[in-house]
Write an enzyme that holds these catalytic residues in place. Structure first.
Site, PDB file in Angstrom:
ATOM      1  CB  SER A 142      -0.676   0.405   1.594  1.00  0.00           C
ATOM      2  OG  SER A 142      -1.597   1.332   1.594  1.00  0.00           O
ATOM      3  CE1 TYR A 155      -3.689  -2.149   5.314  1.00  0.00           C
ATOM      4  CE2 TYR A 155      -2.977   0.565   4.472  1.00  0.00           C
ATOM      5  CZ  TYR A 155      -3.314  -1.618   3.791  1.00  0.00           C
ATOM      6  OH  TYR A 155      -3.735  -1.214   2.781  1.00  0.00           O
TER       7      TYR A 155
END
Length: 264
Positions: A142, A155
């Site tokens: 990401s 995350y």
């Protein structure tokens, strides 16, 4: 058909990016195993892929459980007659605020986002090496791995670990005939990333205004990169991380007024 004859396993492929990747792989000629922790009867979009592509199969597997990675890889290998491409896509970002984090939250996020990728990759490499084969290992990371976002402590840290894993395994696995690569999307329109943006036009516009091309990506726009990276056209690339983010990573400040003095 850039993946004709390839055999692939895509984890976390019952929805979102993983589902789009699996469908794109099947459309590009690959035999594909889709998988998630959900039973097939709860995955109507997966059933649609299986109906459209007879060479695609589904295997339910909870990759947070010990031994699940090995069982999944053995099933996929035996069903397809080998594996050429592994797409480590399974992951999540749900977590509380930083001061409310516990070891339990950490263990869950890192087990699913990082350890599952390690365990499945180990199982693929062991099986392939025993058969005298190499392959391609792909990761879903990401933009959050390199650019932080509020309320995403675990995350973001886990995706930073996936970036490091992509680079490290390029070195570790090269002698065994494997290459690695990762795709690092920005904001993508998936069930996991719907923060109410579909029902709140003003909030959605505020988000889109942060993106240079002024829109959120579709999973299909991301999936094409996985097709390329899984194909022989990308066989010399390894250890690379490709941002696909609408220009977010190129931008220092998203929305800032430009003064008259700056214009002249």
């Amino acid at each position: 058909m850039p993946l004709r004859g390839k055999k692939a396993l895509v984890t976390g492929s019952s929805q979102g990016i993983g589902l789009a990747v699996a469908r794109a792989y099947a459309a590009a000629g690959a035999d594909v195993v889709l998988t998630s922790e959900r039973p097939l009867e709860d995955c109507p979009e997966v059933r649609a892929v299986l109906a459209d592509y007879p060479a695609a199969v589904y295997a339910q597997a909870d990759l947070t459980q010990d031994g699940a990675a090995e069982e999944l890889v053995n099933l996929a290998w035996d069903t397809l007659g080998g594996l050429d491409v592994l797409v480590n896509n399974v992951g999540t970002f749900r977590e509380p605020a930083f001061l409310d984090l516990t070891r339990r939250h950490f263990d869950f996020i890192f087990q699913l986002n990082v350890w599952a990728a390690i365990a499945v990759t180990q199982a693929v490499v062991r099986r392939a090496s025993a058969a005298g084969r190499g392959g391609r290992i792909l990761f879903s990371t990401s933009l959050n791995a390199t650019r932080s976002e509020p309320a995403h402590t675990l995350y973001d840290a886990s995706k930073g670990a996936v970036n490091a894993l992509t680079r490290q395994l390029a070195i570790e696995l090269a002698p065994l005939g494997f290459t690695t690569a990762a795709v690092a999307p920005g904001l993508v329109e998936t069930p996991l990333t719907d923060f109410g943006l579909k029902s709140d036009p003003l909030a959605r516009k505020a988000v889109e205004d942060q993106i240079p091309i002024r829109r959120i990506a579709t999973p299909e726009e991301i999936a094409g990169w996985y097709v390329f990276l899984g194909s022989d056209a990308a066989r010399y690339a390894t250890g690379i991380i490709i941002p696909v983010d609408g220009g977010l990573d190129a931008q220092q400040m998203a929305v800032r007024p430009i003064t008259a003095r700056e214009r002249h």
